[in-house]
Scaffold this active site. Sequence first.
Site, PDB file in Angstrom:
ATOM      1  N   ASN A 145      14.783  -4.994  -1.905  1.00  0.00           N
ATOM      2  CA  ASN A 145      14.338  -6.365  -1.592  1.00  0.00           C
ATOM      3  C   ASN A 145      13.243  -6.360  -0.514  1.00  0.00           C
ATOM      4  O   ASN A 145      12.964  -7.382   0.089  1.00  0.00           O
ATOM      5  CB  ASN A 145      15.527  -7.219  -1.140  1.00  0.00           C
ATOM      6  CG  ASN A 145      16.161  -6.720   0.158  1.00  0.00           C
ATOM      7  OD1 ASN A 145      15.760  -5.685   0.691  1.00  0.00           O
ATOM      8  ND2 ASN A 145      17.142  -7.433   0.665  1.00  0.00           N
ATOM      9  N   HIS A 189      13.315  -4.674   2.324  1.00  0.00           N
ATOM     10  CA  HIS A 189      13.716  -4.495   3.723  1.00  0.00           C
ATOM     11  C   HIS A 189      13.332  -3.113   4.256  1.00  0.00           C
ATOM     12  O   HIS A 189      13.285  -2.130   3.532  1.00  0.00           O
ATOM     13  CB  HIS A 189      15.188  -4.859   3.966  1.00  0.00           C
ATOM     14  CG  HIS A 189      16.223  -3.881   3.513  1.00  0.00           C
ATOM     15  ND1 HIS A 189      17.465  -4.286   3.083  1.00  0.00           N
ATOM     16  CD2 HIS A 189      16.239  -2.521   3.444  1.00  0.00           C
ATOM     17  CE1 HIS A 189      18.179  -3.223   2.777  1.00  0.00           C
ATOM     18  NE2 HIS A 189      17.461  -2.141   2.985  1.00  0.00           N
ATOM     19  N   GLU A 224      15.947  -7.809   6.817  1.00  0.00           N
ATOM     20  CA  GLU A 224      16.043  -8.435   5.500  1.00  0.00           C
ATOM     21  C   GLU A 224      14.928  -9.485   5.326  1.00  0.00           C
ATOM     22  O   GLU A 224      14.291  -9.890   6.313  1.00  0.00           O
ATOM     23  CB  GLU A 224      17.418  -9.112   5.364  1.00  0.00           C
ATOM     24  CG  GLU A 224      18.614  -8.160   5.502  1.00  0.00           C
ATOM     25  CD  GLU A 224      18.920  -7.366   4.232  1.00  0.00           C
ATOM     26  OE1 GLU A 224      17.993  -7.020   3.480  1.00  0.00           O
ATOM     27  OE2 GLU A 224      20.115  -7.073   4.008  1.00  0.00           O
ATOM     28  N   ASP A 277      18.955   1.956  12.504  1.00  0.00           N
ATOM     29  CA  ASP A 277      19.984   0.921  12.420  1.00  0.00           C
ATOM     30  C   ASP A 277      21.390   1.514  12.382  1.00  0.00           C
ATOM     31  O   ASP A 277      21.565   2.735  12.239  1.00  0.00           O
ATOM     32  CB  ASP A 277      19.746   0.024  11.188  1.00  0.00           C
ATOM     33  CG  ASP A 277      19.372   0.824   9.939  1.00  0.00           C
ATOM     34  OD1 ASP A 277      19.650   2.038   9.903  1.00  0.00           O
ATOM     35  OD2 ASP A 277      18.814   0.239   9.001  1.00  0.00           O
TER      36      ASP A 277
HETATM   37  C1  GLP Z   1      19.360   0.905   3.671  1.00  0.00           C
HETATM   38  C2  GLP Z   1      18.825   1.199   5.082  1.00  0.00           C
HETATM   39  C3  GLP Z   1      17.350   1.437   5.071  1.00  0.00           C
HETATM   40  C4  GLP Z   1      17.013   2.274   3.843  1.00  0.00           C
HETATM   41  C5  GLP Z   1      17.187   1.430   2.609  1.00  0.00           C
HETATM   42  C6  GLP Z   1      16.941   2.170   1.302  1.00  0.00           C
HETATM   43  O1  GLP Z   1      20.249  -0.087   3.538  1.00  0.00           O
HETATM   44  N1  GLP Z   1      19.193   0.360   6.150  1.00  0.00           N
HETATM   45  O2  GLP Z   1      16.946   2.050   6.293  1.00  0.00           O
HETATM   46  O3  GLP Z   1      15.706   2.725   3.919  1.00  0.00           O
HETATM   47  O4  GLP Z   1      18.413   0.763   2.620  1.00  0.00           O
HETATM   48  O5  GLP Z   1      18.010   3.001   0.945  1.00  0.00           O
HETATM   49  P1  GLP Z   1      17.954   4.142  -0.118  1.00  0.00           P
HETATM   50  O6  GLP Z   1      17.143   5.237   0.447  1.00  0.00           O
HETATM   51  O7  GLP Z   1      19.384   4.547  -0.331  1.00  0.00           O
HETATM   52  O8  GLP Z   1      17.333   3.585  -1.352  1.00  0.00           O
END
Ligand code: GLP
Length: 238
Positions: A136, A138, A143, A67
């Site tokens: 959440n 995702h 989302e 993304d």
């Molecule tokens: C983000 C990304 C995801 C990621 C997730 C968890 O917003 N778009 O690809 O896996 O949130 O993030 P983190 O590893 O900082 O907990």
Amino acid sequence: MKTIIKKNYQAVSKEAARIIATQIITDPQSVLGLPTGSTPTRTYENLVRLHKVGILDFSQVVTFNLDEYFNLPEDHEQSFHYYMEKRLFLQVNLKEENTYLPDGQASNPQKECRRYENLIQENGGIDLMVLGLGPNGHIGFNEPGTNWDSQTRLIKLTDETKERNFDDLKDAPDRAITMGIKTIMRSRKIILLASGEEKAKALEKTVHGPIAESWPGSILQLHPNITAIAEQEAASDI
Ligand code: GLP
């Protein structure tokens, strides 16, 4: 879903890097799907180290990021372009033309999403997808409520996600381009990384919860070749 539980974040990162390295050594032309966020940073450090000691050659590897924020300049410190260049692309011998991220600056985002989805297919699809997990549920920026049939597209970020990723909500982009659930599920192999206590509930719902669009990660239970690698604290509920 196969689950590997490790005692700490370092061990999770080492195991993730081991699996990615095995993939590259077995197939030097591998196509990887890559995440950003705080979870994979140590994994990238391990991969860079393996490259620097001469074990890992990225010269034929192709990468597709999950993304990118929409309308955030590529050189912005919080853009995923910036993150990837700093942590991986400029540290190993990946060819620039083999590293793909959605273009968050595209004037026609719908066209860009189609282009990105097609590029993944033209490169033969993703051999190994590495995923983090949002609190959440995702995956990528899919989302809660995302359709199972979704492909790469422009989405609206939830306030919860924006607040988590940006200190000041007014600096946060409202939208992002993300691979869809279908794009992710088409990957031949997936590893899902989870670390920290804040992910315990999220991981439990992902691994054992009902398969429902309200919890995007739950679809992963239907993938034939997925391994969750979790730190003990994140695995406390499973
Ligand atoms: C983000 C990304 C995801 C990621 C997730 C968890 O917003 N778009 O690809 O896996 O949130 O993030 P983190 O590893 O900082 O907990």
